[in-house]
Design a protein around this motif. Structure first.
Motif, PDB file in Angstrom:
ATOM      1  N   UNK A 209      39.033  48.317  28.236  1.00  0.00           N
ATOM      2  CA  UNK A 209      39.983  48.250  27.183  1.00  0.00           C
ATOM      3  C   UNK A 209      41.163  49.191  27.300  1.00  0.00           C
ATOM      4  N   UNK A 210      41.547  49.481  28.342  1.00  0.00           N
ATOM      5  CA  UNK A 210      42.727  50.242  28.442  1.00  0.00           C
ATOM      6  C   UNK A 210      43.808  49.637  29.325  1.00  0.00           C
ATOM      7  N   UNK A 211      44.828  49.038  28.904  1.00  0.00           N
ATOM      8  CA  UNK A 211      45.863  48.182  29.442  1.00  0.00           C
ATOM      9  C   UNK A 211      46.379  48.723  30.866  1.00  0.00           C
ATOM     10  N   UNK A 212      46.044  48.006  32.069  1.00  0.00           N
ATOM     11  CA  UNK A 212      46.862  48.182  33.286  1.00  0.00           C
ATOM     12  C   UNK A 212      46.263  49.498  33.974  1.00  0.00           C
ATOM     13  N   UNK A 218      44.763  51.768  43.626  1.00  0.00           N
ATOM     14  CA  UNK A 218      43.388  52.272  43.482  1.00  0.00           C
ATOM     15  C   UNK A 218      42.443  51.280  44.325  1.00  0.00           C
ATOM     16  N   UNK A 219      42.921  50.062  44.591  1.00  0.00           N
ATOM     17  CA  UNK A 219      42.264  48.949  45.081  1.00  0.00           C
ATOM     18  C   UNK A 219      42.189  48.677  46.660  1.00  0.00           C
ATOM     19  N   UNK A 220      41.433  48.600  47.328  1.00  0.00           N
ATOM     20  CA  UNK A 220      41.288  48.629  48.767  1.00  0.00           C
ATOM     21  C   UNK A 220      41.561  47.199  49.382  1.00  0.00           C
ATOM     22  N   UNK A 221      42.078  47.059  50.275  1.00  0.00           N
ATOM     23  CA  UNK A 221      42.431  45.620  50.903  1.00  0.00           C
ATOM     24  C   UNK A 221      41.032  44.828  50.855  1.00  0.00           C
ATOM     25  N   UNK A 222      40.913  43.674  50.647  1.00  0.00           N
ATOM     26  CA  UNK A 222      39.887  42.835  50.389  1.00  0.00           C
ATOM     27  C   UNK A 222      38.852  42.736  49.459  1.00  0.00           C
ATOM     28  N   UNK A 223      39.102  43.671  48.523  1.00  0.00           N
ATOM     29  CA  UNK A 223      38.299  43.922  47.421  1.00  0.00           C
ATOM     30  C   UNK A 223      38.342  42.686  46.417  1.00  0.00           C
ATOM     31  N   UNK A 224      37.491  42.588  45.363  1.00  0.00           N
ATOM     32  CA  UNK A 224      37.154  41.759  44.685  1.00  0.00           C
ATOM     33  C   UNK A 224      37.302  42.327  43.192  1.00  0.00           C
ATOM     34  N   UNK A 225      38.273  42.088  42.176  1.00  0.00           N
ATOM     35  CA  UNK A 225      38.605  42.747  41.205  1.00  0.00           C
ATOM     36  C   UNK A 225      38.294  41.564  39.783  1.00  0.00           C
ATOM     37  N   UNK A 226      37.346  42.039  39.072  1.00  0.00           N
ATOM     38  CA  UNK A 226      36.804  41.296  37.845  1.00  0.00           C
ATOM     39  C   UNK A 226      37.226  42.206  36.657  1.00  0.00           C
ATOM     40  N   UNK A 227      38.338  41.549  35.865  1.00  0.00           N
ATOM     41  CA  UNK A 227      39.128  42.238  34.939  1.00  0.00           C
ATOM     42  C   UNK A 227      38.476  41.555  33.670  1.00  0.00           C
ATOM     43  N   UNK A 228      37.733  42.318  32.786  1.00  0.00           N
ATOM     44  CA  UNK A 228      37.101  41.965  31.410  1.00  0.00           C
ATOM     45  C   UNK A 228      38.028  42.263  30.441  1.00  0.00           C
ATOM     46  N   UNK A 229      39.000  43.182  30.445  1.00  0.00           N
ATOM     47  CA  UNK A 229      40.025  43.695  29.548  1.00  0.00           C
ATOM     48  C   UNK A 229      40.755  42.730  29.032  1.00  0.00           C
ATOM     49  N   UNK A 230      41.303  42.770  27.715  1.00  0.00           N
ATOM     50  CA  UNK A 230      42.145  41.914  27.091  1.00  0.00           C
ATOM     51  C   UNK A 230      42.792  42.738  25.830  1.00  0.00           C
ATOM     52  N   UNK A 231      43.917  42.983  25.987  1.00  0.00           N
ATOM     53  CA  UNK A 231      44.937  43.787  24.872  1.00  0.00           C
ATOM     54  C   UNK A 231      46.170  43.102  24.677  1.00  0.00           C
ATOM     55  N   UNK A 232      46.413  43.156  23.457  1.00  0.00           N
ATOM     56  CA  UNK A 232      47.735  42.427  22.972  1.00  0.00           C
ATOM     57  C   UNK A 232      48.880  43.774  22.966  1.00  0.00           C
ATOM     58  N   UNK A 239      58.666  41.557  22.297  1.00  0.00           N
ATOM     59  CA  UNK A 239      57.750  40.415  22.665  1.00  0.00           C
ATOM     60  C   UNK A 239      56.188  40.794  22.933  1.00  0.00           C
ATOM     61  N   UNK A 240      55.208  39.996  22.343  1.00  0.00           N
ATOM     62  CA  UNK A 240      53.930  40.211  22.456  1.00  0.00           C
ATOM     63  C   UNK A 240      53.297  39.441  23.632  1.00  0.00           C
ATOM     64  N   UNK A 241      52.399  40.070  24.297  1.00  0.00           N
ATOM     65  CA  UNK A 241      51.706  39.468  25.452  1.00  0.00           C
ATOM     66  C   UNK A 241      50.245  39.963  25.679  1.00  0.00           C
ATOM     67  N   UNK A 242      49.386  39.227  26.238  1.00  0.00           N
ATOM     68  CA  UNK A 242      48.012  39.697  26.593  1.00  0.00           C
ATOM     69  C   UNK A 242      47.898  40.220  28.006  1.00  0.00           C
ATOM     70  N   UNK A 243      47.322  41.377  28.235  1.00  0.00           N
ATOM     71  CA  UNK A 243      47.234  41.923  29.411  1.00  0.00           C
ATOM     72  C   UNK A 243      45.774  42.289  29.419  1.00  0.00           C
TER      73      UNK A 243
END
Length: 283
Positions: A209-212, A218-232, A239-243
């Protein structure tokens, strides 16, 4: 260039399979039914409930909607849950969170029949998950695993880092990864040297729950990143956006990244419907 793993596409495929299973169950005399309880007028909750009910109807699941005023008492809600537990037409019960502050969410969720707990939050289902038994799995963690199944062929021995230790996402997804024989590290707000821990991961699931929060380096080459976060968020121009919780635009070197929106979110609803059909089949 990282592959963008669209959860909405995977969710649509899952919903198609669910719809086929609903037809089979109805042919056998069972019409899966989902009861949704919404207390109060929280705008995001109303949006979520509307989406869930629309999807339920699309796959052929009967829906029973209970919209109650915010001042509804705890005892009245417990009575409603008892009625739904006893109703043979209801196979799944969903209480939309958050609840008004005068109502104990834990007490209410504990009152749901575990066999109808399609959110997977009841202590019985949590216990089944912890020992690898076949209970009803929380929807968002289940959605994360189904997305990983799209891109990971062998989990055994992979290093997985879960960022966030909530009962809703972090802890359950860590248990599911352990079941796949990953080496799992669960991190949280008090974890030290978080970037260094993430750099060793083959799989990163971030639900903080912490945007970006998770940066590209932080991420090594070839890693898989699953992003559950969603913040307005609102930028300097108003301008508002979801990240999400991951800075996906910095992760071209990753193998796979889920987008926000259209990543994990659609999977959560699809897994709710899948759990409802699973509960109907068992009963």
């Amino acid at each position: 260039m990282a592959r963008v793993l669209r959860g909405d596409i995977v969710a649509d495929a899952l919903c198609s399979r669910v719809a086929e299973e609903v037809l089979r169950l109805k042919a056998g005399g069972v019409a899966p039914g989902l009861a949704v309880v919404l207390v109060g007028d929280d705008p995001p909750s109303q949006v979520y409930v509307r989406r869930k009910l629309i999807k339920a109807r699309e796959v052929g699941i009967r829906s029973f909607e209970h919209r109650l005023p915010a001042e509804t008492g705890e005892e009245a809600l417990l009575t409603l849950i008892g009625t739904l537990n006893a109703d043979p037409l209801v196979h799944g019960i969903l209480v939309q969170l958050p609840l008004p502050p005068h109502i104990s969410a834990g007490k209410l969720l504990d009152a749901i029949d575990p066999s109808k707990d399609v959110d997977g939050f009841h202590p019985v289902n949590v216990g089944r998950l912890s020992i690898g038994n076949d209970g009803l799995i929380p929807c968002t963690p289940l959605g994360c695993m189904l997305l990983l199944d799209e891109v990971v062929t062998e989990f055994r021995g992979l290093k997985a880092v879960v960022i966030g230790k909530s009962n809703i996402v972090g802890k359950p997804v860590a248990l599911l990864l352990l079941e796949r024989e990953c080496t799992v590290t669960v991190t949280h707000i008090h974890t030290r040297n978080l970037p260094d821990i993430v750099r060793g991961a083959d799989i990163v699931v971030v639900a903080a729950g912490s945007p970006r929060l998770v940066r590209g380096d932080w991420v090594k080459p070839g890693a898989v990143v699953i992003d559950v976060g969603i913040t307005r968020v609102v930028d300097d121009d108003g301008n508002a956006r979801i990240v999400g919780d991951a800075a996906a635009d910095e992760m071209d070197h990753a193998a796979v990244v889920t987008p926000v929106p259209n990543g994990v979110g659609p999977m959560t609803i699809a897994c709710l419907l899948s759990n409802t059909v699973k509960a109907a089949r068992r009963r």
